[in-house]
Enzyme design. Structure first.
Site, PDB file in Angstrom:
ATOM      1  N   CYS A  99       0.834  -1.203   0.000  1.00 56.28           N
ATOM      2  CA  CYS A  99       0.000   0.000   0.000  1.00 56.28           C
ATOM      3  C   CYS A  99       0.870   1.255   0.000  1.00 56.28           C
ATOM      4  CB  CYS A  99      -0.971  -0.052   1.184  1.00 56.28           C
ATOM      5  SG  CYS A  99      -2.358   1.079   0.988  1.00 56.28           S
ATOM      6  N   GLU A 143      -1.163  -8.776   4.955  1.00 56.86           N
ATOM      7  CA  GLU A 143      -1.006  -8.891   6.415  1.00 56.86           C
ATOM      8  C   GLU A 143      -2.352  -8.846   7.134  1.00 56.86           C
ATOM      9  OE1 GLU A 143      -0.690  -6.190   4.734  1.00 56.86           O
ATOM     10  OE2 GLU A 143      -0.998  -4.369   5.928  1.00 56.86           O
ATOM     11  N   HIS A 193      -3.541  -5.752   0.969  1.00 51.37           N
ATOM     12  CA  HIS A 193      -2.916  -5.965   2.282  1.00 51.37           C
ATOM     13  C   HIS A 193      -2.895  -7.441   2.689  1.00 51.37           C
ATOM     14  CE1 HIS A 193      -2.537  -1.780   3.722  1.00 51.37           C
ATOM     15  NE2 HIS A 193      -3.580  -1.539   2.956  1.00 51.37           N
TER      16      HIS A 193
END
Lengths: 225, 58
Positions: free
Chosen positions: A85, A204, A202
């Protein structure tokens, strides 16, 4: 495996990525932007957020920060670098990845879970995925509209440097499955040596079934291989 | 010496956004001062992959 997460004022995904890395048994350290030395790292993560408030352009000021010089040196020396990002935006501002992230085509901040397709699974970052595997990963950005010049776009295709593309649930990549206007639905790219990955989604945020899904886990387990 | 810098997106980038800066440079040599502004544009103020810039003395 030793990892470092760079923390800028305004980073806000730094703790999420550290939780994900630790869950995957990385030995992780957080590195403040004013540091001039990196701990011994096999992987450097430039996390999401709004570094320095994203003034001027997203990632522009972080791209000139003290610690980033060390990240550039390490990357040029072959260290694995993952930009997620805002981290992707920062890596393009440093020139480690080519192209730029423009404002989303609809001019709005988009926060939703989207489908992406694994385009190249023959890299350190993606070897645990299958080619063309469809993942559901969250995106949350205002400037995710990937742009590059036609020569580089050709290079991305010819050298298999596109990591992920936005797609629909059947894997179709077209205007309808493109959330932000990115060229050719590009969601993530590698540099030519494939030791650097920049991506807007994302991974994560996708490491635990309790809060989302586990589609992001294989990115981290690929790195451990 | 005072300069204005206008940063606009390149023609082939379809978006009307742009930026305007005013900079005061501590240098009385106009050529030198302009060179400094030009460097600042290339280094930080503009991203040449997507943007063009124009410098004017004001």
């Amino acid at each position: 495996m030793n990892s470092s997460v760079i923390v800028f004022p305004g980073s806000n995904c730094d703790r999420d990525i550290s939780v994900a890395l630790e869950k995957m048994q990385f030995n992780n350290k957080m590195v403040w932007h004013k540091e001039t030395k990196l701990p011994k790292s096999d992987l450097i993560v430039v996390p999401g957020g709004f570094s320095y408030g994203d003034y001027l352009r997203s990632g522009a000021i972080a791209g000139k920060s003290l610690i980033i010089n060390e990240v550039i040196k390490a990357a040029n020396g072959g260290c694995l670098v993952l930009g997620i990002c805002n981290g992707f935006q920062i890596l393009t501002e440093t020139g480690l990845l080519k192209g730029a992230l423009l404002r989303n085509k609809n001019l709005k901040f988009i926060n939703k879970d989207v489908n992406i397709k694994v385009i190249n699974n023959d890299t350190k970052f993606s070897n645990k995925y299958k080619k063309n595997q469809i993942l559901k990963i969250n995106i949350a950005h205002n400037e995710g509209n990937y742009f590059t010049n036609p020569i580089h776009l050709k290079e991305l295709n010819n050298e298999n440097l596109i990591a992920f593309k936005y797609c629909d649930k059947d894997g179709k990549t077209n205007e309808n499955s493109n959330p932000n206007g990115s060229l050719e639905n590009i969601a993530g790219i590698f540099n030519s040596k494939k030791n650097i990955l920049g991506m807007m989604p994302h991974p994560e945020r996708m490491v635990d079934d309790l809060i989302s899904n586990t589609d992001g886990i294989n990115l981290f387990s690929s790195l451990l291989k | 010496l005072k300069f204005s810098v206008t940063v606009t997106l390149k023609k082939d980038v379809l978006d009307p956004q742009g930026k305007y800066f005013e900079l005061e440079i501590n240098d009385n040599d106009q050529t030198q001062a302009e060179k400094k502004v030009d460097e600042m544009c290339k280094k930080l103020l503009a991203n040449l992959i997507i943007e063009d810039y124009k410098i004017n003395k004001i």
